[in-house]
Motif scaffolding. Structure first.
Motif, PDB file in Angstrom:
ATOM      1  N   MET A   1     -58.161  40.568  15.370  1.00 19.00           N
ATOM      2  CA  MET A   1     -57.597  41.725  14.733  1.00 19.00           C
ATOM      3  C   MET A   1     -56.392  41.313  13.916  1.00 19.00           C
ATOM      4  SD  MET A   1     -57.517  45.219  16.750  1.00 19.00           S
ATOM      5  CE  MET A   1     -57.543  45.057  18.477  1.00 19.00           C
ATOM      6  N   SER A   2     -56.297  41.989  12.847  1.00 15.49           N
ATOM      7  CA  SER A   2     -55.168  41.663  11.988  1.00 15.49           C
ATOM      8  C   SER A   2     -53.938  42.438  12.449  1.00 15.49           C
ATOM      9  CB  SER A   2     -55.507  41.987  10.544  1.00 15.49           C
ATOM     10  OG  SER A   2     -55.542  43.374  10.363  1.00 15.49           O
ATOM     11  N   ALA A   3     -52.809  42.003  11.998  1.00 13.53           N
ATOM     12  CA  ALA A   3     -51.535  42.607  12.390  1.00 13.53           C
ATOM     13  C   ALA A   3     -51.449  44.050  11.932  1.00 13.53           C
ATOM     14  CB  ALA A   3     -50.390  41.801  11.804  1.00 13.53           C
ATOM     15  N   SER A   4     -52.002  44.354  10.766  1.00 17.09           N
ATOM     16  CA  SER A   4     -51.934  45.731  10.256  1.00 17.09           C
ATOM     17  C   SER A   4     -52.771  46.666  11.124  1.00 17.09           C
ATOM     18  CB  SER A   4     -52.378  45.789   8.803  1.00 17.09           C
ATOM     19  OG  SER A   4     -53.706  45.378   8.683  1.00 17.09           O
ATOM     20  N   VAL A   5     -53.910  46.194  11.631  1.00 17.62           N
ATOM     21  CA  VAL A   5     -54.760  47.020  12.499  1.00 17.62           C
ATOM     22  C   VAL A   5     -54.026  47.291  13.811  1.00 17.62           C
ATOM     23  CG1 VAL A   5     -56.926  47.096  13.793  1.00 17.62           C
ATOM     24  CG2 VAL A   5     -56.896  46.233  11.461  1.00 17.62           C
ATOM     25  N   VAL A   6     -53.374  46.271  14.344  1.00 13.17           N
ATOM     26  CA  VAL A   6     -52.621  46.416  15.591  1.00 13.17           C
ATOM     27  C   VAL A   6     -51.489  47.425  15.387  1.00 13.17           C
ATOM     28  CG1 VAL A   6     -51.104  45.210  17.226  1.00 13.17           C
ATOM     29  CG2 VAL A   6     -53.216  44.133  16.445  1.00 13.17           C
ATOM     30  N   LEU A   7     -50.789  47.337  14.250  1.00 15.68           N
ATOM     31  CA  LEU A   7     -49.718  48.277  13.964  1.00 15.68           C
ATOM     32  C   LEU A   7     -50.243  49.709  13.820  1.00 15.68           C
ATOM     33  CD1 LEU A   7     -47.451  46.310  11.471  1.00 15.68           C
ATOM     34  CD2 LEU A   7     -46.897  47.006  13.784  1.00 15.68           C
ATOM     35  N   VAL A   8     -51.404  49.854  13.193  1.00 22.03           N
ATOM     36  CA  VAL A   8     -52.009  51.181  13.042  1.00 22.03           C
ATOM     37  C   VAL A   8     -52.384  51.743  14.411  1.00 22.03           C
ATOM     38  CG1 VAL A   8     -54.035  52.405  12.148  1.00 22.03           C
ATOM     39  CG2 VAL A   8     -52.808  50.816  10.687  1.00 22.03           C
ATOM     40  N   VAL A   9     -52.969  50.928  15.274  1.00 17.86           N
ATOM     41  CA  VAL A   9     -53.364  51.363  16.616  1.00 17.86           C
ATOM     42  C   VAL A   9     -52.128  51.750  17.427  1.00 17.86           C
ATOM     43  CG1 VAL A   9     -54.389  50.600  18.804  1.00 17.86           C
ATOM     44  CG2 VAL A   9     -55.525  50.089  16.641  1.00 17.86           C
ATOM     45  N   ILE A  10     -51.092  50.913  17.389  1.00 16.76           N
ATOM     46  CA  ILE A  10     -49.862  51.195  18.139  1.00 16.76           C
ATOM     47  C   ILE A  10     -49.196  52.458  17.606  1.00 16.76           C
ATOM     48  CG2 ILE A  10     -47.521  50.368  18.617  1.00 16.76           C
ATOM     49  CD1 ILE A  10     -48.684  47.551  18.793  1.00 16.76           C
ATOM     50  N   SER A  11     -49.113  52.581  16.290  1.00 15.62           N
ATOM     51  CA  SER A  11     -48.488  53.773  15.719  1.00 15.62           C
ATOM     52  C   SER A  11     -49.316  55.023  16.027  1.00 15.62           C
ATOM     53  CB  SER A  11     -48.258  53.615  14.223  1.00 15.62           C
ATOM     54  OG  SER A  11     -49.463  53.420  13.544  1.00 15.62           O
ATOM     55  N   SER A  12     -50.646  54.906  16.047  1.00 12.76           N
ATOM     56  CA  SER A  12     -51.509  56.032  16.398  1.00 12.76           C
ATOM     57  C   SER A  12     -51.287  56.452  17.846  1.00 12.76           C
ATOM     58  CB  SER A  12     -52.976  55.684  16.188  1.00 12.76           C
ATOM     59  OG  SER A  12     -53.233  55.442  14.834  1.00 12.76           O
ATOM     60  N   LEU A  13     -51.139  55.461  18.742  1.00  6.68           N
ATOM     61  CA  LEU A  13     -50.873  55.759  20.150  1.00  6.68           C
ATOM     62  C   LEU A  13     -49.508  56.444  20.309  1.00  6.68           C
ATOM     63  CD1 LEU A  13     -52.226  52.543  21.916  1.00  6.68           C
ATOM     64  CD2 LEU A  13     -53.206  54.850  21.960  1.00  6.68           C
ATOM     65  N   ILE A  14     -48.526  55.960  19.573  1.00  9.73           N
ATOM     66  CA  ILE A  14     -47.187  56.573  19.638  1.00  9.73           C
ATOM     67  C   ILE A  14     -47.240  58.011  19.129  1.00  9.73           C
ATOM     68  CG2 ILE A  14     -44.853  56.490  18.665  1.00  9.73           C
ATOM     69  CD1 ILE A  14     -45.057  53.427  18.779  1.00  9.73           C
ATOM     70  N   ILE A  15     -47.926  58.235  18.017  1.00  8.51           N
ATOM     71  CA  ILE A  15     -48.055  59.589  17.459  1.00  8.51           C
ATOM     72  C   ILE A  15     -48.800  60.491  18.429  1.00  8.51           C
ATOM     73  CG2 ILE A  15     -49.144  60.940  15.620  1.00  8.51           C
ATOM     74  CD1 ILE A  15     -48.409  58.637  13.698  1.00  8.51           C
ATOM     75  N   ALA A  16     -49.865  59.993  19.044  1.00  7.36           N
ATOM     76  CA  ALA A  16     -50.617  60.783  20.017  1.00  7.36           C
ATOM     77  C   ALA A  16     -49.747  61.129  21.226  1.00  7.36           C
ATOM     78  CB  ALA A  16     -51.867  60.029  20.454  1.00  7.36           C
ATOM     79  N   ALA A  17     -48.959  60.164  21.712  1.00 11.87           N
ATOM     80  CA  ALA A  17     -48.077  60.407  22.849  1.00 11.87           C
ATOM     81  C   ALA A  17     -47.016  61.449  22.497  1.00 11.87           C
ATOM     82  CB  ALA A  17     -47.433  59.099  23.296  1.00 11.87           C
ATOM     83  N   LEU A  18     -46.452  61.342  21.301  1.00 12.60           N
ATOM     84  CA  LEU A  18     -45.454  62.317  20.863  1.00 12.60           C
ATOM     85  C   LEU A  18     -46.071  63.716  20.706  1.00 12.60           C
ATOM     86  CD1 LEU A  18     -43.410  60.232  18.256  1.00 12.60           C
ATOM     87  CD2 LEU A  18     -42.659  61.009  20.515  1.00 12.60           C
ATOM     88  N   ALA A  19     -47.319  63.762  20.222  1.00  6.71           N
ATOM     89  CA  ALA A  19     -48.012  65.044  20.073  1.00  6.71           C
ATOM     90  C   ALA A  19     -48.240  65.678  21.448  1.00  6.71           C
ATOM     91  CB  ALA A  19     -49.325  64.864  19.332  1.00  6.71           C
ATOM     92  N   VAL A  20     -48.666  64.878  22.422  1.00  6.63           N
ATOM     93  CA  VAL A  20     -48.882  65.386  23.777  1.00  6.63           C
ATOM     94  C   VAL A  20     -47.557  65.884  24.361  1.00  6.63           C
ATOM     95  CG1 VAL A  20     -49.473  64.687  26.145  1.00  6.63           C
ATOM     96  CG2 VAL A  20     -50.950  64.027  24.241  1.00  6.63           C
ATOM     97  N   TYR A  21     -46.487  65.111  24.143  1.00  9.43           N
ATOM     98  CA  TYR A  21     -45.166  65.503  24.635  1.00  9.43           C
ATOM     99  C   TYR A  21     -44.710  66.809  23.971  1.00  9.43           C
ATOM    100  CZ  TYR A  21     -40.217  65.216  25.860  1.00  9.43           C
ATOM    101  OH  TYR A  21     -38.960  65.494  26.331  1.00  9.43           O
ATOM    102  N   ALA A  22     -44.926  66.932  22.665  1.00  8.33           N
ATOM    103  CA  ALA A  22     -44.545  68.140  21.938  1.00  8.33           C
ATOM    104  C   ALA A  22     -45.316  69.348  22.457  1.00  8.33           C
ATOM    105  CB  ALA A  22     -44.777  67.953  20.441  1.00  8.33           C
ATOM    106  N   VAL A  23     -46.609  69.177  22.701  1.00  2.00           N
ATOM    107  CA  VAL A  23     -47.426  70.273  23.236  1.00  2.00           C
ATOM    108  C   VAL A  23     -46.930  70.665  24.628  1.00  2.00           C
ATOM    109  CG1 VAL A  23     -49.745  70.872  24.065  1.00  2.00           C
ATOM    110  CG2 VAL A  23     -49.456  69.806  21.827  1.00  2.00           C
ATOM    111  N   SER A  24     -46.589  69.684  25.465  1.00  5.90           N
ATOM    112  CA  SER A  24     -46.104  70.012  26.808  1.00  5.90           C
ATOM    113  C   SER A  24     -44.772  70.761  26.735  1.00  5.90           C
ATOM    114  CB  SER A  24     -45.981  68.754  27.666  1.00  5.90           C
ATOM    115  OG  SER A  24     -44.893  67.966  27.246  1.00  5.90           O
ATOM    116  N   LEU A  25     -43.888  70.360  25.809  1.00  5.38           N
ATOM    117  CA  LEU A  25     -42.627  71.071  25.633  1.00  5.38           C
ATOM    118  C   LEU A  25     -42.862  72.501  25.141  1.00  5.38           C
ATOM    119  CD1 LEU A  25     -40.260  68.401  24.014  1.00  5.38           C
ATOM    120  CD2 LEU A  25     -40.199  69.284  26.351  1.00  5.38           C
ATOM    121  N   LEU A  26     -43.821  72.673  24.250  1.00  5.77           N
ATOM    122  CA  LEU A  26     -44.155  74.002  23.747  1.00  5.77           C
ATOM    123  C   LEU A  26     -44.686  74.891  24.861  1.00  5.77           C
ATOM    124  CD1 LEU A  26     -43.993  75.306  20.963  1.00  5.77           C
ATOM    125  CD2 LEU A  26     -46.399  74.763  20.650  1.00  5.77           C
TER     126      LEU A  26
END
Length: 168
Positions: free
Chosen positions: A1-26
């Motif tokens: 895997m290339s570094a850009s794919v890893v960064l996209v996957v990590i950033s997607s996981l971070i965004i998903a985690a933040l979305a879940v956290y935001a929904v729980s706060l809501l």
């Protein structure tokens, strides 16, 4: 895997985690708002019960003719104006005799202000008040009994309310 794919996957996981956290706060916020609304409704009901207890005492005094009907009418009208929520009473519609007497005497000076007007005006006001009281006496007594019955039903339904405070 290339570094850009890893960064996209990590950033997607971070965004998903933040979305879940935001929904729980809501969800917590909505639950907290519901609890606050419930507590506010209970507080209003308790306040209304206190008001109804005072009005009940006034009704009893009026029914037993322990006080002038004009004084009872003024006090009941003013106190009932503080009732909130669904228990509010449309005084003019439901108690027309008391409303008529209230309209007759509401602007008449009372207490020290009454002492400051000239005797002739005071006597004219007294005559208008006494005439209205005597003409409306039976109707007002009946309306006081009806009001007493109505608020006793509302009072009984709200006495057991307790405010449960929870922090989420």
């Amino acid at each position: 895997m290339s570094a850009s794919v890893v960064l996209v996957v990590i950033s997607s996981l971070i965004i998903a985690a933040l979305a879940v956290y935001a929904v729980s706060l809501l969800m917590k916020l909505k639950k907290q708002e519901a609890i606050q609304q419930r507590n506010q409704n209970i507080a209003i009901a308790k306040r209304n019960v206190n008001i109804f207890e005072n009005v009940n005492a006034l009704c009893l005094a009026g029914i037993q003719e322990q006080c002038d009907f004009s004084e009872i009418t003024i006090r009941v009208y003013c106190i009932l104006d503080y009732v909130q929520g669904d228990d509010r009473i449309d005084f003019a519609v439901e108690f027309p005799a008391m409303q008529e007497l209230y309209d007759t005497v509401k602007d008449m000076p009372r207490g020290d202000a009454r002492k400051e007007i000239i005797k002739k005006q005071r006597m004219a006001m007294d005559l208008a008040r006494v005439k209205a009281e005597s003409r409306l006496q039976n109707a007002i007594k009946l309306e006081l009994q009806q009001l007493q019955q109505r608020i006793s039903c509302l009072d009984a339904g709200n006495k057991s309310s307790a405010i449960d405070v929870k922090m989420i």
